[in-house]
Scaffold this active site. Structure first.
Site, PDB file in Angstrom:
ATOM      1  N   LYS A 259      -6.870  -5.073  -2.808  1.00  0.00           N
ATOM      2  CA  LYS A 259      -7.635  -5.585  -1.670  1.00  0.00           C
ATOM      3  C   LYS A 259      -8.602  -4.521  -1.161  1.00  0.00           C
ATOM      4  O   LYS A 259      -8.419  -3.340  -1.414  1.00  0.00           O
ATOM      5  CB  LYS A 259      -6.695  -6.029  -0.547  1.00  0.00           C
TER       6      LYS A 259
ATOM      7  N   ASP B  16       0.791  -1.245   0.000  1.00  0.00           N
ATOM      8  CA  ASP B  16       0.000   0.000   0.000  1.00  0.00           C
ATOM      9  C   ASP B  16       0.817   1.287   0.000  1.00  0.00           C
ATOM     10  O   ASP B  16       0.511   2.223   0.760  1.00  0.00           O
ATOM     11  CB  ASP B  16      -0.944   0.008   1.207  1.00  0.00           C
TER      12      ASP B  16
ATOM     13  N   CYS C 152      -1.686  -2.597   8.027  1.00  0.00           N
ATOM     14  CA  CYS C 152      -1.641  -3.490   6.861  1.00  0.00           C
ATOM     15  C   CYS C 152      -0.354  -4.300   6.778  1.00  0.00           C
ATOM     16  O   CYS C 152      -0.365  -5.459   6.358  1.00  0.00           O
ATOM     17  CB  CYS C 152      -1.876  -2.689   5.592  1.00  0.00           C
TER      18      CYS C 152
END
Length: 242
Positions: free
Chosen positions: A145, A47, A190
């Site tokens: 995701k 990310d 994450c």
């Protein structure tokens, strides 16, 4: 983040169980010697998107600082996976999707307590794009995701319901990958969830600390490291790679 928002988010995270460290025993697992990535190793870049850096909709302090570190690391890996938060408009994890709710409050969901976030990383927007300076041209796959409307997804392996796989575990195993090295944003969310699920999937896991940045809300970072250490995740620096 405003102090009042920090307090609200801390309370929400505590209610959601995200600050609880799994097991009091076990110290941090550090690499004892230099680690050399090989053909059975994969770099996971989590990310590194505009939404999570300065100027984004959900910025992690210093998030953009991971970019040059990751770019340098990428030259040492044959196998690279990149992930993107990829939410639908009006995603269930957004406070704006719940009447009367504000960002960083919690909402009971079928899969448990959900921290409600500001709208961020909406599919196809510049906010959701990878950071412009991220250079990983040899990455073979991008895992998106959080695109299922009704469930959030922190981990690159399993969504927040704990049972819906992204397919990354199967992909890596079919490729013969045994070790994964996790980098990106944010360390205590994450990145940590990805590392923990990688361990559950049977991989040897390293988190490269200086290639991550954390939100660190009143102990969330220490709690995440403790939980990762208890599961056997190894904590290293980029300088620990041969």
């Amino acid at each position: 983040m405003h102090p009042a928002q920090r307090r609200t988010l801390l309370k929400a995270l505590s209610s959601a169980g995200l600050l609880a460290a799994a097991g009091a025993a076990g110290g941090l697992a550090f690499a004892a010697t230099k680690v050399k990535p090989d053909a059975k190793s994969a770099l996971i870049v989590v990310d590194v998107q505009n939404c999570f850096v300065t100027g984004g909709t959900l910025p992690v302090k210093g998030g953009e600082e991971v970019v040059p570190v990751i770019n340098k690391l990428a030259t040492s890996f044959e196998n690279i996976v990149v992930t993107q938060d990829w939410h639908t408009k009006g995603h269930a994890s957004f406070a704006s999707a719940h009447a009367g709710k504000k960002p960083f409050e919690i909402q009971k969901m079928p899969y448990g307590n959900q921290v409600l976030w500001p709208d961020h990383c909406v599919q196809g927007t510049e906010d959701a794009a990878l950071h412009k300076d991220l250079q990983v041209p040899t990455a073979q796959v991008i895992v998106r995701k959080g695109y299922h409307q009704e469930v959030d997804s922190y981990s690159a392996f399993t969504e927040a319901d704990g049972k819906t796989p992204t397919g990354l575990g199967g992909y890596l195993k079919q490729r013969g990958i045994k070790r994964v090295f996790v980098t990106g944003l944010a360390t205590d969310f994450c990145v940590a969830w990805t590392a923990l699920d990688a361990r559950k999937a049977g991989f040897e896991v390293y988190v490269i600390e200086d290639a991550t940045r954390a939100i660190d809300l009143n102990g969330s970072l220490a709690a995440a490291w403790k939980k990762m250490a208890a599961s056997g995740v190894k904590r290293i620096q980029s300088s620990d790679l041969a």
